[in-house]
Design a protein around this motif. Structure first.
Motif, PDB file in Angstrom:
ATOM      1  N   ASP B 107       0.822  -1.206   0.000  1.00  0.00           N
ATOM      2  CA  ASP B 107       0.000   0.000   0.000  1.00  0.00           C
ATOM      3  C   ASP B 107       0.858   1.259   0.000  1.00  0.00           C
ATOM      4  O   ASP B 107       0.447   2.291  -0.484  1.00  0.00           O
ATOM      5  CB  ASP B 107      -0.896   0.043   1.254  1.00  0.00           C
ATOM      6  CG  ASP B 107      -1.969  -1.030   1.213  1.00  0.00           C
ATOM      7  OD1 ASP B 107      -2.483  -1.304   0.121  1.00  0.00           O
ATOM      8  OD2 ASP B 107      -2.276  -1.602   2.279  1.00  0.00           O
ATOM      9  N   GLU B 132       1.978   6.977  -0.126  1.00  0.00           N
ATOM     10  CA  GLU B 132       1.033   6.011  -0.651  1.00  0.00           C
ATOM     11  C   GLU B 132       1.435   5.565  -2.052  1.00  0.00           C
ATOM     12  O   GLU B 132       1.830   6.385  -2.881  1.00  0.00           O
ATOM     13  CB  GLU B 132      -0.359   6.641  -0.701  1.00  0.00           C
ATOM     14  CG  GLU B 132      -1.442   5.664  -0.318  1.00  0.00           C
ATOM     15  CD  GLU B 132      -2.770   6.351  -0.047  1.00  0.00           C
ATOM     16  OE1 GLU B 132      -3.789   5.678  -0.157  1.00  0.00           O
ATOM     17  OE2 GLU B 132      -2.757   7.551   0.270  1.00  0.00           O
ATOM     18  N   ASP B 135      -2.825   3.041  -6.422  1.00  0.00           N
ATOM     19  CA  ASP B 135      -3.809   1.989  -6.169  1.00  0.00           C
ATOM     20  C   ASP B 135      -4.210   1.414  -7.531  1.00  0.00           C
ATOM     21  O   ASP B 135      -5.131   1.905  -8.192  1.00  0.00           O
ATOM     22  CB  ASP B 135      -5.008   2.575  -5.436  1.00  0.00           C
ATOM     23  CG  ASP B 135      -5.949   1.488  -4.910  1.00  0.00           C
ATOM     24  OD1 ASP B 135      -6.021   0.408  -5.539  1.00  0.00           O
ATOM     25  OD2 ASP B 135      -6.595   1.731  -3.883  1.00  0.00           O
ATOM     26  N   ALA B 156      -6.451 -10.219   0.783  1.00  0.00           N
ATOM     27  CA  ALA B 156      -5.859 -11.101   1.800  1.00  0.00           C
ATOM     28  C   ALA B 156      -6.205 -10.523   3.160  1.00  0.00           C
ATOM     29  O   ALA B 156      -5.720  -9.459   3.522  1.00  0.00           O
ATOM     30  CB  ALA B 156      -4.348 -11.165   1.607  1.00  0.00           C
ATOM     31  N   GLU B 157      -7.053 -11.197   3.888  1.00  0.00           N
ATOM     32  CA  GLU B 157      -7.522 -10.681   5.180  1.00  0.00           C
ATOM     33  C   GLU B 157      -7.064 -11.597   6.308  1.00  0.00           C
ATOM     34  O   GLU B 157      -6.765 -12.768   6.083  1.00  0.00           O
ATOM     35  CB  GLU B 157      -9.055 -10.601   5.187  1.00  0.00           C
ATOM     36  CG  GLU B 157      -9.647  -9.787   4.040  1.00  0.00           C
ATOM     37  CD  GLU B 157      -9.394  -8.281   4.166  1.00  0.00           C
ATOM     38  OE1 GLU B 157      -9.004  -7.839   5.260  1.00  0.00           O
ATOM     39  OE2 GLU B 157      -9.573  -7.564   3.165  1.00  0.00           O
ATOM     40  N   HIS B 164     -14.759  -7.363   5.357  1.00  0.00           N
ATOM     41  CA  HIS B 164     -13.656  -6.562   4.844  1.00  0.00           C
ATOM     42  C   HIS B 164     -13.602  -6.608   3.314  1.00  0.00           C
ATOM     43  O   HIS B 164     -13.384  -5.591   2.649  1.00  0.00           O
ATOM     44  CB  HIS B 164     -12.319  -7.053   5.414  1.00  0.00           C
ATOM     45  CG  HIS B 164     -12.005  -6.495   6.776  1.00  0.00           C
ATOM     46  ND1 HIS B 164     -11.399  -7.238   7.764  1.00  0.00           N
ATOM     47  CD2 HIS B 164     -12.200  -5.269   7.309  1.00  0.00           C
ATOM     48  CE1 HIS B 164     -11.236  -6.497   8.847  1.00  0.00           C
ATOM     49  NE2 HIS B 164     -11.719  -5.295   8.599  1.00  0.00           N
ATOM     50  N   LYS B 172     -13.027  -0.174  -4.120  1.00  0.00           N
ATOM     51  CA  LYS B 172     -12.150  -0.213  -5.303  1.00  0.00           C
ATOM     52  C   LYS B 172     -12.931  -0.050  -6.600  1.00  0.00           C
ATOM     53  O   LYS B 172     -12.376   0.388  -7.597  1.00  0.00           O
ATOM     54  CB  LYS B 172     -11.382  -1.538  -5.355  1.00  0.00           C
ATOM     55  CG  LYS B 172     -10.533  -1.833  -4.140  1.00  0.00           C
ATOM     56  CD  LYS B 172      -9.390  -0.847  -3.966  1.00  0.00           C
ATOM     57  CE  LYS B 172      -8.501  -1.291  -2.803  1.00  0.00           C
ATOM     58  NZ  LYS B 172      -7.442  -0.314  -2.534  1.00  0.00           N
TER      59      LYS B 172
END
Lengths: 229, 229
Positions: B107, B132, B135, B156-157, B164, B172
């Protein structure tokens, strides 16, 4: 090499009966379960050195971070991830006759390492607090009881190599520093060759650029000479 | 697999004539010439997916960070290191019919990345300023001209996976999110199996735990069905 290996097998190498610790590879410092701070050490020089010391008859304890190159055979391998784990493994390996600290140990870890994956904060940027890692080389160099007879550190520098490494030797209190220039342009970090400067109380001795295996053999010979006299 | 490979060779797969972008692997964000921030993505799921799409006849552009697993054969491999490089490579690969963003992109990068190796500061701790990263998923999802017909993101959580990931899909603007639980206890990150949840506008569909190759084939089939109808 065959002669050296046979010598080691017959236990008549110059380092026969000597116990030598070699640390090698990078350390990985966790940020959260998926992210970590790493460094570009491949572990190639440390592995070559452990093999060369083994070939001279030494009993080698090889404490290694997550390296790209596999550890040599015939040594006692202790795999670790973080600097703290490496420090603990070194502690457990003592006493030794010689300590060679070739690992690229992270100076600092993330103090705020999280059990959960970090989410972006409100302004999109994380806040990482750092804490100093144990200084393994300095601690071993300053042992008042049971200090290894010879303590060898490594210094990966990107500029002013001899001055930085000479200062590091005094700051850490080790006997020798093996210093090299790891600027990307040299191709040494991750490459097969090395160009080192050996710093001791006698000053700085610049070795020509050669293969890491050859650097390892020359250094192992110097260690044997220093011990056996 | 042989049938699929023959189908691809004969160019009669369901994705024949479709150009598909797959990003994969971790990114490495430099701190200085020797240190970097990495993540534990092995690139296994992305590589398996690229192979599965190739087997269905697609022309695959495979933009990959420094992964543990090698890229599949028969795809157009574009190797990158950092998130910025990945973003540039994605830009260059467009237009595509489908974009699958399986890479674990950092990120943020270190804004203060140094040409010289960082020395310890006076109090022994470094100061890292972050910035940042682009994205990539969000940017491609929001393209007004030339947006891929199907944009698939990954999440990926480590906790509360469905909530989430559902929020991530909306944030997004992508069509699907392939979410999974990468808590260390699952052994998924770096392992051979995966347990994913496919999030779309229809809701969350939980797939049973299976091999990453099987997840890849099932996902490739779903992509083909979505495109061909």
């Amino acid at each position: 090499e065959i002669v050296a290996a046979i010598g080691a097998a017959l236990k008549d190498g110059p380092l026969n009966g000597k116990r030598i610790l070699v640390t090698s590879g990078p350390t990985h410092e966790p940020i959260d379960p998926v992210r970590y701070i790493a460094n570009r050490s491949s572990g190639a020089q440390g592995a070559a050195l452990a093999a060369a010391l083994r070939d001279l008859g030494a009993e080698v304890v090889f404490v290694t971070g997550p390296a790209d190159v596999p550890p040599p055979s015939g040594v006692d391998v202790v795999p670790v991830q973080s600097a703290q784990q490496m420090s603990d493994a070194v502690e457990a390996a003592l006493p030794v006759d010689v300590g060679v600290f070739a690992a690229a140990v992270a100076d600092w870890r993330v103090a705020s390492a999280s059990d959960k994956k970090l989410k972006k904060s409100r302004d999109g940027l994380p806040t990482l607090a750092f804490a100093e890692n144990p200084d393994i080389l300095k601690r071993v160099s300053h042992m008042t009881q049971g200090r290894p007879g010879l303590v060898v550190g490594f210094a990966a520098e990107t500029d002013d190599v001899i001055n930085h490494a000479t200062a590091k030797r005094l700051r850490k209190g080790c006997d020798w520093i093996v210093a090299n220039d790891v600027s990307p342009a040299t191709g040494i970090m991750g490459g097969s060759e090395n160009a080192v400067v050996l710093i001791s109380e006698d000053g700085a001795e610049e070795w020509p650029r050669m293969g890491k295996t050859q650097v390892a053999r020359q250094l192992a010979d110097r260690i044997a000479a220093a011990l056996v006299g």
